[in-house]
Design a protein around this motif. Structure first.
Motif, short mmCIF file in Angstrom:
data_model
loop_
_atom_site.label_atom_id
_atom_site.label_comp_id
_atom_site.label_asym_id
_atom_site.label_seq_id
_atom_site.Cartn_x
_atom_site.Cartn_y
_atom_site.Cartn_z
N ASP A 98 -8.23 4.96 -5.02
CA ASP A 98 -7.67 3.61 -5.21
C ASP A 98 -6.14 3.64 -5.12
O ASP A 98 -5.53 2.76 -4.53
N LEU A 99 -5.56 4.67 -5.73
CA LEU A 99 -4.10 4.81 -5.69
C LEU A 99 -3.62 5.02 -4.26
O LEU A 99 -2.64 4.42 -3.83
N LYS A 100 -4.32 5.86 -3.52
CA LYS A 100 -3.94 6.13 -2.12
C LYS A 100 -4.01 4.84 -1.30
O LYS A 100 -3.12 4.55 -0.49
N LYS A 101 -5.06 4.04 -1.51
CA LYS A 101 -5.18 2.76 -0.79
C LYS A 101 -4.05 1.82 -1.16
O LYS A 101 -3.50 1.10 -0.31
N PHE A 102 -3.68 1.80 -2.45
CA PHE A 102 -2.57 0.98 -2.91
C PHE A 102 -1.28 1.38 -2.21
O PHE A 102 -0.51 0.54 -1.73
N VAL A 103 -1.04 2.70 -2.11
CA VAL A 103 0.17 3.20 -1.45
C VAL A 103 0.15 2.84 0.04
O VAL A 103 1.16 2.42 0.60
N GLU A 104 -1.00 2.97 0.66
CA GLU A 104 -1.12 2.63 2.09
C GLU A 104 -0.77 1.17 2.33
O GLU A 104 -0.10 0.82 3.31
N ASN A 105 -1.18 0.28 1.42
CA ASN A 105 -0.82 -1.13 1.54
C ASN A 105 0.68 -1.34 1.33
O ASN A 105 1.31 -2.15 2.00
N ASP A 106 1.24 -0.59 0.38
CA ASP A 106 2.68 -0.62 0.12
C ASP A 106 3.45 -0.19 1.37
O ASP A 106 4.44 -0.81 1.76
N VAL A 107 2.96 0.87 2.01
CA VAL A 107 3.60 1.39 3.23
C VAL A 107 3.53 0.37 4.35
O VAL A 107 4.52 0.13 5.05
N LYS A 108 2.37 -0.24 4.50
CA LYS A 108 2.20 -1.24 5.57
C LYS A 108 3.20 -2.38 5.42
O LYS A 108 3.83 -2.81 6.38
N TYR A 109 3.37 -2.84 4.17
CA TYR A 109 4.33 -3.92 3.91
C TYR A 109 5.75 -3.45 4.26
O TYR A 109 6.52 -4.16 4.90
N ALA A 110 6.10 -2.23 3.83
CA ALA A 110 7.45 -1.70 4.08
C ALA A 110 7.71 -1.51 5.57
O ALA A 110 8.82 -1.75 6.05
N GLU A 111 6.69 -1.09 6.30
CA GLU A 111 6.85 -0.90 7.74
C GLU A 111 7.02 -2.23 8.46
O GLU A 111 7.85 -2.35 9.38
#
Length: 199
Positions: A98-111
């Motif tokens: 769940d944490l990894k998915k949260f980070v992946e969403n964070d990354v997508k927004y930042a990109e």
């Protein structure tokens, strides 16, 4: 006449709100934040938000988000590298996945919104705990900033908890990797989360 009264009431309400906010922040800074110099290091402790770490005494501490509580930055004397401590608005997480998915969403927004370019995303261990580590670069004018972010989650939250994920962001200007990795490693090894804030 009624319009003037309503405007006056509005001004008073805003003034009271600002005054209460200033008092709350001042109280937090003076009562909940503790710093103590121990030799060449300073120990920083946030008793309200339940975390602590130590950093070289010649680094500069600033309140990363002056209005928001729980945030702090420490910066090297040459102002090239900064370590930012803050929490994320995540909602409850129950697994490392769940944490990894949260980070992946964070990354997508930042990109998509900040020009962030991912270098790596991995699961590592920090002080005996599994964490998600994101490395990447952001452009800012002619400069570029290297980021290495540690996402640390409480995967067994209590019912009245309101912070679930902390973020430690190492930012280095115009560099692929910070040059002072030994000092940074000592800071990371000293990080402790004693509790997560409750409502």
């Amino acid at each position: 006449m009624l319009k003037k009264i309503l405007i006056g009431i509005g001004i008073v309400v805003v003034a009271i709100f600002i005054a209460l906010m200033v008092v709350n922040i001042s109280s937090y800074r003076s009562q909940d934040i503790k710093t103590e110099t121990q030799g060449i290091y300073t120990v920083y402790k946030d008793e309200k938000f339940g975390y602590s770490f130590k950093y070289p005494a010649n680094w500069t501490k600033t309140n990363g988000a002056p209005v928001n509580q729980g945030y702090v930055d420490v910066t090297t004397p040459d102002k090239v590298t900064q370590i930012q401590f803050w929490y994320k608005d995540s909602g409850k997480l129950s697994s490392l996945n769940d944490l990894k998915k949260f980070v992946e969403n964070d990354v997508k927004y930042a990109e998509e919104n900040g020009g962030f370019k991912t270098v790596s995303l991995s699961i590592e261990e920090l002080n005996g705990e599994k964490v998600v580590v994101l490395a990447g670069v952001t452009p800012q004018g002619e400069d570029k900033f290297y980021h290495k972010q540690y996402y640390i989650a409480d995967l067994n939250p209590t019912s009245d908890q309101y912070i679930f994920v902390w973020n430690i962001n190492i930012v280095s200007k115009n560099s692929e990797e910070p040059s002072n990795t030994k000092e940074i490693d000592k800071i990371l090894q000293s990080v402790k989360f004693d509790k997560y804030p409750q409502k």
